[in-house]
Design an enzyme around this catalytic site. Structure first.
Site, short mmCIF file in Angstrom:
data_model
loop_
_atom_site.label_atom_id
_atom_site.label_comp_id
_atom_site.label_asym_id
_atom_site.label_seq_id
_atom_site.Cartn_x
_atom_site.Cartn_y
_atom_site.Cartn_z
N SER A 41 0.67 -1.21 0.11
CA SER A 41 -0.06 -0.29 -0.09
C SER A 41 0.64 1.29 -0.09
O SER A 41 0.32 2.46 -0.18
CB SER A 41 -0.96 0.10 1.27
OG SER A 41 -2.09 -0.63 0.67
N TYR A 65 -3.75 -2.01 -10.26
CA TYR A 65 -3.76 -1.92 -8.88
C TYR A 65 -3.28 -3.15 -8.16
O TYR A 65 -2.21 -3.10 -7.36
CB TYR A 65 -5.49 -1.96 -8.30
CG TYR A 65 -5.36 -1.88 -6.51
CD1 TYR A 65 -4.89 -0.98 -5.75
CD2 TYR A 65 -5.71 -3.04 -6.15
CE1 TYR A 65 -4.86 -1.11 -4.42
CE2 TYR A 65 -5.72 -3.38 -4.58
CZ TYR A 65 -5.21 -2.35 -4.09
OH TYR A 65 -5.06 -2.25 -2.64
N TYR A 92 -3.68 3.40 7.85
CA TYR A 92 -5.03 2.27 8.19
C TYR A 92 -5.69 2.81 9.31
O TYR A 92 -5.67 4.22 9.43
CB TYR A 92 -4.41 0.76 8.58
CG TYR A 92 -3.56 0.23 7.30
CD1 TYR A 92 -4.17 -0.05 6.40
CD2 TYR A 92 -2.58 -0.38 7.75
CE1 TYR A 92 -3.53 -0.52 5.35
CE2 TYR A 92 -1.62 -0.88 6.87
CZ TYR A 92 -2.13 -1.04 5.45
OH TYR A 92 -1.30 -1.48 4.67
#
Ligand code: GLU
Length: 299
Positions: A64, A189, A235
Site C-alpha cells: 500500500s 492496482y 490504516y
C-alpha cells in the site's frame, strides 16, 4: 546532524526484538514466507545526506505504500478533477471495508483505503490506457534513480486472491464511479501493490515529499499528500501514529513504512511482522526511537 550513527543505534537497539512482535501478512504465499526477522531502515535528507542500516538495501513488496505514488501520478495528470470521485477523510473503517462505500454511494473516503486507490487506478487507466503500468514504472524508476520492477508472482497471487478488491471495484462500478473495465483497473492496482523496492530506494523515491515537490508535483500538492499521509496513511492507526511519531507516514502490509519530515528528510523502515492494525510492529518502534533521538516532528 549525522544520521548514520542514529540509524545504527536504532538497528542495534531493536536487534533482539526482530521477529518477536506481530505476524507476517499471510493472505498470499509470497508474503507469508518472508522471514519475520528482517529489519531495515534508510533515509535521505534535503542536504544530500543518506544513511542505511540493517536490511535497508533489501527489496520487499511495498504494497500500500504504492498508493502515495499512484496518487502523485494522478494529481500530476488530473489536478483538482481527481477529487470529484475521492474524499479526504480518515475512514475509521478497515482499509478494505465495503460498508462505508455503500453508505457513500461508491465514493471512497480517501485515496489510501483500497477503494480509494482503486478509484485512483481507474483515473490512471483513463489517462494512460494500456500504458498505465509502464508509466508507473517510469515514475518509480525516475524517483528512485534506478530501474524498479513489479514482482509478477505477487501480482498474480493478488489477482487470484483479491476477492474483496474485486468486490470493491464492482461495487464502485455499479454506482457508475469507475470509467474503465474492472479487470483493467485491478490489473494496475494489483501490480502497484507488487512493486519491489528497498528502504534505500523508497526513501529516495519519496524525497520529493520533503522537498516541496521537487518538480514532481507542486508545493501545494505536496502539502496535501503529506496531510493525507498523516490523517489516512496508516490504516486505523493514524491517530496513534500522529500521537507517537508525529510525522506523515504511509505503511503497507509488506511491513514497510515511509515517513516524511517536510524540508528535512524522508525515512523508510521495513520489518515484515505486522501489529493488529496492519502496520509493521518493529517499524513503528523504530520510527518512535528515531523521532525521540532526533527531536523531529511536524508538530
Ligand atoms: N494487496 C493488498 C490489498 O489490496 C494491499 C494491502 C495493503 O498493503 O494495505 O489487499
Amino acid at each position: 546532524m549525522d544520521f548514520q550513527p542514529i540509524l545504527d543505534d536504532i538497528a542495534a537497539t531493536l536487534a533482539a526484538d526482530r521477529g518477536l512482535h506481530g505476524q507476517v501478512a499471510s493472505y498470499i504465499p509470497a508474503l507469508a514466507r518472508i522471514d519475520a526477522r528482517h529489519f531495515g531502515l534508510a533515509l535521505t535528507t534535503t542536504e544530500g545526506q543518506s544513511a542505511v542500516a540493517g536490511d535497508g538495501a533489501l527489496p520487499f513488496s511495498i504494497q500500500s505504500i504504492s498508493k502515495v505514488f499512484t496518487l502523485t501520478l494522478a494529481m500530476q495528470q488530473l489536478g483538482e478533477d481527481l477529487w470529484a470521485r475521492i474524499g479526504r477523510e480518515p475512514s475509521g473503517d478497515p482499509f478494505n471495508s465495503l460498508v462505508q462505500l455503500e453508505h457513500e454511494q461508491g465514493k471512497p473516503r480517501n485515496p489510501f483505503i483500497n477503494a480509494g486507490a482503486i478509484a485512483v487506478a481507474d483515473r490512471l487507466v483513463s489517462v494512460f490506457g494500456h500504458r498505465a503500468k509502464a508509466e508507473l514504472l517510469a515514475l518509480m524508476g525516475g524517483l528512485a534513480g534506478e530501474p524498479i520492477a513489479f514482482d509478477e508472482e505477487v501480482a498474480a497471487s493478488e489477482a487470484q486472491t483479491g476477492f474483496r478488491n474485486l468486490a470493491l471495484a464492482n461495487f464502485m462500478k455499479s454506482f457508475g464511479k469507475l470509467d474503465n473495465p474492472v479487470d483493467a483497473v485491478l490489473d494496475l492496482y494489483f501490480h502497484q501493490c507488487a512493486l519491489r523496492m528497498s528502504c534505500v530506494q523508497l526513501a529516495r523515491a519519496a524525497s520529493y515529499l520533503c522537498r516541496d515537490g521537487a518538480g514532481i508535483c507542486t508545493e501545494r500538492q505536496t502539502r496535501r499528500i503529506n496531510a493525507l499521509m498523516l490523517t489516512c496513511g496508516t490504516y486505523d492507526a493514524a491517530g496513534e501514529f500522529a500521537f507517537r511519531i508525529g510525522l506523515p507516514c504511509k505503511s503497507g502490509v509488506g511491513g514497510g513504512i515511509v515517513a516524511v519530515m517536510p524540508d528535512r528528510l524522508t525515512l523508510a523502515v521495513w520489518s515484515p511482522a505486522l501489529d493488529a492494525t496492519g502496520n509493521s510492529a518493529l517499524g513503528m518502534r523504530a520510527l518512535e526511537l528515531f523521532v525521540a533521538r532526533t527531536g523531529l516532528s511536524v508538530f
